[in-house]
Motif scaffolding. Structure first.
Motif, short mmCIF file in Angstrom:
data_model
loop_
_atom_site.label_atom_id
_atom_site.label_comp_id
_atom_site.label_asym_id
_atom_site.label_seq_id
_atom_site.Cartn_x
_atom_site.Cartn_y
_atom_site.Cartn_z
N MET A 1 0.90 -1.40 0.24
CA MET A 1 0.06 -0.22 -0.44
C MET A 1 1.27 0.73 0.01
N GLN A 2 1.50 1.53 0.75
CA GLN A 2 3.12 2.03 0.63
C GLN A 2 3.71 2.64 -0.79
N GLU A 3 4.08 1.51 -1.20
CA GLU A 3 4.07 1.34 -3.06
C GLU A 3 3.42 2.10 -3.48
N TYR A 4 2.19 1.90 -3.39
CA TYR A 4 0.99 2.11 -4.35
C TYR A 4 0.53 3.67 -4.00
N ILE A 5 0.95 4.25 -2.89
CA ILE A 5 0.00 5.48 -2.42
C ILE A 5 1.25 6.45 -2.70
N LEU A 6 2.76 6.25 -2.74
CA LEU A 6 3.40 7.49 -3.10
C LEU A 6 3.95 7.48 -4.46
N ALA B 1 1.31 6.59 -6.49
CA ALA B 1 0.32 7.89 -7.65
C ALA B 1 0.17 8.93 -7.34
N ALA B 2 1.09 9.36 -5.61
CA ALA B 2 1.71 10.11 -5.97
C ALA B 2 2.69 11.21 -6.25
N LEU B 3 3.81 10.58 -6.65
CA LEU B 3 4.75 11.19 -7.92
C LEU B 3 4.56 11.11 -9.08
N ASP B 4 3.95 10.02 -9.55
CA ASP B 4 2.93 10.31 -11.00
C ASP B 4 1.44 11.62 -10.36
N ARG B 5 0.73 11.93 -9.71
CA ARG B 5 0.61 13.50 -9.80
C ARG B 5 1.15 14.47 -9.41
N ALA B 6 2.43 14.17 -8.93
CA ALA B 6 2.73 15.48 -8.74
C ALA B 6 3.67 16.25 -10.25
N THR B 7 3.70 15.07 -11.14
CA THR B 7 4.74 14.87 -12.01
C THR B 7 3.82 15.59 -12.71
N ALA B 8 2.16 15.11 -12.70
CA ALA B 8 1.88 15.37 -13.87
C ALA B 8 1.29 17.12 -14.14
N VAL B 9 1.32 17.35 -12.67
CA VAL B 9 1.10 19.10 -11.91
C VAL B 9 2.41 19.48 -12.61
#
Length: 100
Positions: free
Chosen positions: A32-37, A39-47
């Motif tokens: 879960m930790q890897e999945y959440i991190l 997802a957060a990285l993907d979102r930050a990269t998109a921003v």
């Protein structure tokens, strides 16, 4: 990443949200930790990509605006000569003021 004492604390007030994330992480074959991190990285990269695209568009518009009026950025020979003459006159005036 292992679920050791240094692992990220994963608290969810909504049990359904936790279950959904746990299922998605399991389906992806990660914790879960890897999945959440991830997802957060993907979102930050998109921003970041959206920001950089907007910045590039702004720079392009600025470049077009400056290119549209080159005369306002580069003074003519006459204007440069007038500025130099004004500086000479100012210098002479200041020299006379100090001599007095």
């Amino acid at each position: 990443m292992s679920d050791s004492k240094t692992a990220m604390s994963l608290r969810f007030p909504d049990p359904e949200q936790r279950a959904a994330i746990a299922a998605a992480a399991k389906a992806a074959g990660v914790s879960m930790q890897e999945y959440i991190l991830s997802a957060a990285l993907d979102r930050a990269t998109a921003v970041e990509r959206r920001f950089l695209a907007g910045f590039k568009a702004s720079m392009d518009r600025s470049g077009e605006a400056f290119a549209a009026e080159p005369g306002s950025l580069d003074p003519s020979a006459e204007q440069r000569a007038a500025e130099q003459e004004a500086q000479r006159e100012l210098g002479q005036h200041q020299e006379r003021g100090h001599a007095a």
